[in-house]
Design a protein around this motif. Structure first.
Motif, PDB file in Angstrom:
ATOM      1  N   ARG A 153       0.726  -1.172  -0.022  1.00 28.66           N
ATOM      2  CA  ARG A 153      -0.124  -0.032  -0.018  1.00 28.66           C
ATOM      3  C   ARG A 153       0.809   1.473   0.205  1.00 28.66           C
ATOM      4  O   ARG A 153       1.818   1.386   0.734  1.00 28.66           O
ATOM      5  CB  ARG A 153      -0.769   0.055   1.294  1.00 28.66           C
ATOM      6  CG  ARG A 153      -1.921   1.192   1.475  1.00 28.66           C
ATOM      7  CD  ARG A 153      -2.570   1.070   2.579  1.00 28.66           C
ATOM      8  NE  ARG A 153      -1.999   1.420   3.845  1.00 28.66           N
ATOM      9  CZ  ARG A 153      -2.360   1.825   5.015  1.00 28.66           C
ATOM     10  NH1 ARG A 153      -3.697   1.767   4.999  1.00 28.66           N
ATOM     11  NH2 ARG A 153      -1.842   2.248   5.931  1.00 28.66           N
TER      12      ARG A 153
ATOM     13  N   TYR B 191      -3.193   0.566  -3.750  1.00 28.75           N
ATOM     14  CA  TYR B 191      -2.831  -0.673  -3.762  1.00 28.75           C
ATOM     15  C   TYR B 191      -2.149  -1.120  -5.121  1.00 28.75           C
ATOM     16  O   TYR B 191      -2.698  -0.518  -6.268  1.00 28.75           O
ATOM     17  CB  TYR B 191      -3.806  -1.380  -3.522  1.00 28.75           C
ATOM     18  CG  TYR B 191      -4.241  -1.428  -1.916  1.00 28.75           C
ATOM     19  CD1 TYR B 191      -3.758  -1.855  -0.960  1.00 28.75           C
ATOM     20  CD2 TYR B 191      -5.482  -0.596  -2.068  1.00 28.75           C
ATOM     21  CE1 TYR B 191      -4.331  -1.302   0.304  1.00 28.75           C
ATOM     22  CE2 TYR B 191      -5.843  -0.262  -0.501  1.00 28.75           C
ATOM     23  CZ  TYR B 191      -5.385  -0.726   0.421  1.00 28.75           C
ATOM     24  OH  TYR B 191      -5.813  -0.478   1.838  1.00 28.75           O
TER      25      TYR B 191
ATOM     26  N   ALA C 199      -5.694  -4.458  -7.637  1.00 34.93           N
ATOM     27  CA  ALA C 199      -6.488  -4.017  -6.423  1.00 34.93           C
ATOM     28  C   ALA C 199      -6.892  -2.564  -6.304  1.00 34.93           C
ATOM     29  O   ALA C 199      -6.032  -1.753  -7.025  1.00 34.93           O
ATOM     30  CB  ALA C 199      -5.738  -4.346  -5.059  1.00 34.93           C
TER      31      ALA C 199
ATOM     32  N   ARG D 247     -11.296   0.401  -1.462  1.00 32.80           N
ATOM     33  CA  ARG D 247     -12.643   0.567  -1.180  1.00 32.80           C
ATOM     34  C   ARG D 247     -12.976   0.881   0.255  1.00 32.80           C
ATOM     35  O   ARG D 247     -12.315   0.619   1.048  1.00 32.80           O
ATOM     36  CB  ARG D 247     -13.274  -0.874  -1.531  1.00 32.80           C
ATOM     37  CG  ARG D 247     -14.566  -0.924  -1.315  1.00 32.80           C
ATOM     38  CD  ARG D 247     -15.154  -2.498  -1.752  1.00 32.80           C
ATOM     39  NE  ARG D 247     -16.318  -2.409  -2.373  1.00 32.80           N
ATOM     40  CZ  ARG D 247     -17.066  -3.445  -2.804  1.00 32.80           C
ATOM     41  NH1 ARG D 247     -16.519  -4.565  -3.138  1.00 32.80           N
ATOM     42  NH2 ARG D 247     -18.417  -3.250  -3.305  1.00 32.80           N
TER      43      ARG D 247
ATOM     44  N   ASP E 168     -14.535   1.119   3.776  1.00 38.55           N
ATOM     45  CA  ASP E 168     -15.146   0.347   4.620  1.00 38.55           C
ATOM     46  C   ASP E 168     -16.299   0.711   5.428  1.00 38.55           C
ATOM     47  O   ASP E 168     -16.794  -0.175   5.944  1.00 38.55           O
ATOM     48  CB  ASP E 168     -13.977  -0.299   5.650  1.00 38.55           C
ATOM     49  CG  ASP E 168     -13.599   1.066   6.705  1.00 38.55           C
ATOM     50  OD1 ASP E 168     -14.420   2.123   6.846  1.00 38.55           O
ATOM     51  OD2 ASP E 168     -12.518   0.927   7.465  1.00 38.55           O
TER      52      ASP E 168
ATOM     53  N   PHE F 110     -10.001  -0.278   2.536  1.00 38.39           N
ATOM     54  CA  PHE F 110      -9.193  -1.635   2.344  1.00 38.39           C
ATOM     55  C   PHE F 110      -8.927  -2.146   0.796  1.00 38.39           C
ATOM     56  O   PHE F 110      -9.420  -1.423  -0.076  1.00 38.39           O
ATOM     57  CB  PHE F 110     -10.031  -2.779   2.988  1.00 38.39           C
ATOM     58  CG  PHE F 110     -11.360  -3.030   2.472  1.00 38.39           C
ATOM     59  CD1 PHE F 110     -11.389  -3.978   1.574  1.00 38.39           C
ATOM     60  CD2 PHE F 110     -12.323  -2.387   2.925  1.00 38.39           C
ATOM     61  CE1 PHE F 110     -12.607  -4.445   1.022  1.00 38.39           C
ATOM     62  CE2 PHE F 110     -13.738  -2.664   2.265  1.00 38.39           C
ATOM     63  CZ  PHE F 110     -13.946  -3.560   1.213  1.00 38.39           C
ATOM     64  N   ALA F 111      -8.016  -2.968   0.486  1.00 39.53           N
ATOM     65  CA  ALA F 111      -7.779  -3.427  -0.877  1.00 39.53           C
ATOM     66  C   ALA F 111      -8.851  -4.325  -1.327  1.00 39.53           C
ATOM     67  O   ALA F 111      -9.175  -5.114  -0.738  1.00 39.53           O
ATOM     68  CB  ALA F 111      -6.432  -4.102  -0.747  1.00 39.53           C
ATOM     69  N   TYR F 112      -9.256  -4.169  -2.515  1.00 45.97           N
ATOM     70  CA  TYR F 112     -10.456  -4.862  -3.254  1.00 45.97           C
ATOM     71  C   TYR F 112     -10.019  -5.137  -4.456  1.00 45.97           C
ATOM     72  O   TYR F 112      -9.586  -4.263  -5.366  1.00 45.97           O
ATOM     73  CB  TYR F 112     -11.805  -4.066  -2.973  1.00 45.97           C
ATOM     74  CG  TYR F 112     -12.876  -4.519  -3.828  1.00 45.97           C
ATOM     75  CD1 TYR F 112     -13.586  -5.607  -3.420  1.00 45.97           C
ATOM     76  CD2 TYR F 112     -13.156  -4.022  -5.022  1.00 45.97           C
ATOM     77  CE1 TYR F 112     -14.566  -6.357  -3.811  1.00 45.97           C
ATOM     78  CE2 TYR F 112     -14.379  -4.758  -5.798  1.00 45.97           C
ATOM     79  CZ  TYR F 112     -14.883  -5.857  -5.195  1.00 45.97           C
ATOM     80  OH  TYR F 112     -15.958  -6.330  -6.015  1.00 45.97           O
ATOM     81  N   ILE F 113     -10.170  -6.518  -4.994  1.00 49.18           N
ATOM     82  CA  ILE F 113      -9.871  -6.778  -6.435  1.00 49.18           C
ATOM     83  C   ILE F 113     -11.215  -6.785  -7.006  1.00 49.18           C
ATOM     84  O   ILE F 113     -11.912  -7.743  -6.818  1.00 49.18           O
ATOM     85  CB  ILE F 113      -9.110  -7.916  -6.466  1.00 49.18           C
ATOM     86  CG1 ILE F 113      -7.662  -7.560  -5.858  1.00 49.18           C
ATOM     87  CG2 ILE F 113      -8.885  -8.247  -8.002  1.00 49.18           C
ATOM     88  CD1 ILE F 113      -6.573  -8.949  -5.750  1.00 49.18           C
ATOM     89  N   PRO F 114     -11.617  -5.776  -8.057  1.00 45.85           N
ATOM     90  CA  PRO F 114     -13.003  -5.909  -8.772  1.00 45.85           C
ATOM     91  C   PRO F 114     -13.101  -7.199  -9.583  1.00 45.85           C
ATOM     92  O   PRO F 114     -12.068  -7.600 -10.143  1.00 45.85           O
ATOM     93  CB  PRO F 114     -12.586  -4.534  -9.831  1.00 45.85           C
ATOM     94  CG  PRO F 114     -11.537  -3.956  -9.046  1.00 45.85           C
ATOM     95  CD  PRO F 114     -10.728  -4.579  -8.510  1.00 45.85           C
ATOM     96  N   ARG F 115     -14.245  -7.719  -9.888  1.00 43.75           N
ATOM     97  CA  ARG F 115     -14.376  -8.536 -10.658  1.00 43.75           C
ATOM     98  C   ARG F 115     -14.146  -8.570 -12.044  1.00 43.75           C
ATOM     99  O   ARG F 115     -13.441  -9.359 -12.664  1.00 43.75           O
ATOM    100  CB  ARG F 115     -15.949  -9.396 -10.097  1.00 43.75           C
ATOM    101  CG  ARG F 115     -16.300 -10.442 -10.906  1.00 43.75           C
ATOM    102  CD  ARG F 115     -17.634 -10.784 -10.657  1.00 43.75           C
ATOM    103  NE  ARG F 115     -18.506  -9.760 -10.420  1.00 43.75           N
ATOM    104  CZ  ARG F 115     -19.599  -9.729  -9.614  1.00 43.75           C
ATOM    105  NH1 ARG F 115     -20.036 -11.117  -9.242  1.00 43.75           N
ATOM    106  NH2 ARG F 115     -20.278  -8.828  -9.200  1.00 43.75           N
TER     107      ARG F 115
END
Length: 188
Positions: free
Chosen positions: A115, A128, A132, A135, A137, A149-154
């Motif tokens: 990060r 990130y 990633a 996003r 929280d 927080f880290a989020y990996i989109p679909r």
């Protein structure tokens, strides 16, 4: 305006000048020699870059992964995409960040970066490694990096468009300049 079928023709300079640019450009996605030499690479780009499309950086990133394999690239390279950042800084989003400290830590201590925190006058935001994204929280201020927080989109950004410079992100387009009898000669 006349109607009819129009075909995109590649200007002749593109076919003759661009292959000779290899001594000025870093477009070959096979960075194996750099990696074998212990090199570490942090690529970054602003999503609001008004001069160079971030799609070019994504296309190069994908070409690197195709040429070298994703696991290999993950061992020595990271890509960060900064929301709202313009060309090399500025823009609507947080755009002040430190790339050197994480890079030095990676090279000198083997601590791979994760990060990064970007700031501007009124907000901070974590960034990130691609793919990633940050996003929210759901608690606290949306101007505080601590609340993401880290989020990996679909669905990732699509990079499958055909474009005139596509061949540049390969290892086979370059020619190499050398002087022969006082003249510049290009050879493959």
């Amino acid at each position: 305006m006349a109607s009819g079928n129009f075909a995109l023709s590649v200007p002749s300079f593109w076919k003759t000048v661009m292959p000779s640019s290899s001594y000025m450009a870093a477009l070959d996605p096979d960075l194996s020699r750099f990696q074998r030499g212990g090199g570490k690479l942090i690529l970054w780009h602003g999503w609001n870059d008004q001069h160079i499309s971030p799609q070019n950086t994504l296309l190069f990133w994908d070409a690197m992964r195709a040429a070298m394999g994703g696991d290999s690239v993950d061992r020595f390279a990271r890509l960060y995409l900064f929301p709202g950042m313009a060309h090399c800084g500025g823009g609507e989003g947080p755009n002040t960040f430190d790339v050197m400290t994480p890079l030095m830590s990676w090279v000198e201590r083997g601590t791979s970066p994760y990060r990064m925190i970007a700031n501007n006058a009124s907000r901070s935001r974590p960034v990130y490694p691609y793919p990633a994204v940050a996003r929210y929280d759901g608690s606290g201020s949306t101007d505080d990096a601590a609340n993401f927080f880290a989020y990996i989109p679909r669905d990732l950004v699509r990079n499958d468009a055909d474009w005139v410079g596509q061949r540049l992100f390969s290892g086979n387009y370059q020619t190499w300049p050398r002087a022969v009898n006082g003249k510049l000669v290009l050879s493959r």
